[in-house]
Design a protein around this motif. Sequence first.
Motif, short mmCIF file in Angstrom:
data_model
loop_
_atom_site.label_atom_id
_atom_site.label_comp_id
_atom_site.label_asym_id
_atom_site.label_seq_id
_atom_site.Cartn_x
_atom_site.Cartn_y
_atom_site.Cartn_z
N ALA A 4 15.28 -51.84 -22.21
CA ALA A 4 16.34 -53.37 -22.62
C ALA A 4 16.46 -53.28 -24.47
CB ALA A 4 15.33 -54.44 -22.71
N VAL A 5 16.97 -53.40 -24.61
CA VAL A 5 17.86 -53.14 -26.07
C VAL A 5 17.92 -55.07 -26.92
CG1 VAL A 5 19.79 -52.60 -28.30
CG2 VAL A 5 18.95 -51.01 -26.01
N PHE A 6 17.01 -55.43 -27.72
CA PHE A 6 17.32 -56.36 -28.33
C PHE A 6 18.00 -56.00 -29.32
CE2 PHE A 6 13.69 -56.99 -26.11
CZ PHE A 6 13.81 -58.27 -25.78
N GLY A 7 19.16 -57.47 -30.27
CA GLY A 7 19.91 -56.79 -31.17
C GLY A 7 21.34 -56.33 -30.41
N ASP A 50 10.73 -54.74 -16.05
CA ASP A 50 10.77 -53.54 -15.52
C ASP A 50 11.55 -52.27 -16.35
OD1 ASP A 50 10.99 -54.38 -12.91
OD2 ASP A 50 12.87 -55.32 -12.38
N ALA A 51 11.84 -53.38 -17.45
CA ALA A 51 12.22 -52.32 -18.37
C ALA A 51 10.99 -50.64 -18.89
CB ALA A 51 12.69 -53.14 -20.02
N GLU A 52 11.28 -49.98 -19.14
CA GLU A 52 9.95 -49.26 -19.42
C GLU A 52 10.20 -48.99 -20.92
OE1 GLU A 52 11.14 -45.42 -16.95
OE2 GLU A 52 13.04 -46.51 -16.01
N LEU A 79 7.08 -58.12 -28.06
CA LEU A 79 5.79 -57.70 -27.66
C LEU A 79 5.09 -58.31 -27.01
CD1 LEU A 79 4.80 -55.59 -31.05
CD2 LEU A 79 5.69 -55.20 -29.36
N GLY A 80 4.74 -59.16 -26.94
CA GLY A 80 4.23 -60.37 -26.04
C GLY A 80 4.46 -59.88 -24.67
N ALA A 81 5.93 -60.33 -24.59
CA ALA A 81 6.59 -59.70 -23.24
C ALA A 81 6.93 -58.16 -22.62
CB ALA A 81 7.86 -60.57 -23.30
N LYS A 84 3.24 -57.35 -20.90
CA LYS A 84 3.43 -58.53 -19.86
C LYS A 84 3.88 -57.44 -18.74
CE LYS A 84 3.83 -63.10 -17.32
NZ LYS A 84 4.57 -64.12 -17.54
N ALA A 85 5.02 -56.79 -19.57
CA ALA A 85 6.38 -56.39 -18.48
C ALA A 85 5.36 -54.65 -18.21
CB ALA A 85 7.68 -56.41 -18.16
N GLY A 86 4.54 -54.56 -18.89
CA GLY A 86 4.00 -53.02 -18.45
C GLY A 86 5.41 -51.44 -18.80
N ALA A 87 5.63 -52.02 -20.39
CA ALA A 87 6.89 -51.19 -20.28
C ALA A 87 6.24 -50.05 -21.70
CB ALA A 87 7.23 -51.82 -21.49
N GLY A 88 6.10 -48.70 -21.42
CA GLY A 88 5.52 -47.94 -21.89
C GLY A 88 5.93 -47.26 -23.12
N HIS A 89 6.80 -47.36 -24.24
CA HIS A 89 7.17 -47.33 -25.35
C HIS A 89 8.27 -48.76 -26.53
CE1 HIS A 89 9.63 -43.87 -27.83
NE2 HIS A 89 8.99 -44.65 -28.26
#
Length: 243
Positions: A4-7, A50-52, A79-81, A84-89
């Motif tokens: 997931a790329v913000f910006g 689902d973003a890693e 970071l809060g989201a 919650k989503a379980g992102a690892g990086h």
Amino acid sequence: MKFAVFGGTGLIGSQVVKRLNGDGHEAVPHSMSTGVDVITGQGVEEAVADAEVVVNLTNSPTFDDASPPFFRTSMDNILGAARKAGAGHAVILSIVGVDKVPELDYYRAKLLQEDILKDGSIPYSIVRATQFMEFMDAVLSWTTEGDAVRLPSTPIQPIAAREVADTVADVAAGTPLNGTVEVGGPDVFPLDELGRITLEARPDGRTVVTDDTAGMFAAVPGDALVTKAGALIAPTHYRDWLS
């Protein structure tokens, strides 16, 4: 991997998305234009589902004292989201020397962004880059007075945006650093000389006047914006980029 790329529609973000997708990953760009607002939080949780890996390349709309609240709120929401989503990086793009120019609101804001990321629970990576070649026209415009451009002799190490994006993509696709990597261009110039090189290649009637009190870069001490030992050095020279 899914990113997931913000910006992700901006100068750096669009190239990061392109590079990651070209390497066989699934990178999705998110921005106001795609319905995601990192300040109100609208669409953020859906964006990271689902973003890693979460890459935050959003930027404050101003360089003044409104920038710290922007980075605090946007980082808290992303970071809060991501937790919650379980992102690892989680990855952000920052600035070489950001911790050495406390006089500038924007640099203090970017350092705050780094600290928020470090203090979080998600494994992280910070990419610090030197000044983008693409921003030189804007730098010239900030201190133009009539036909004169007033610039300090602050050492600058310009880098092409594409090479910043490549570094961000490589770091994002790798193992979390839980630390910082620096990347810069191959040459260091005094900013006033860089201005003269630019106007010689693209003459518009303006000339550069050396003024060590002019503009935001006048607040930079010594070689604070130059990479240190161990940094990654990109190959593109400024004169080649200009041509």
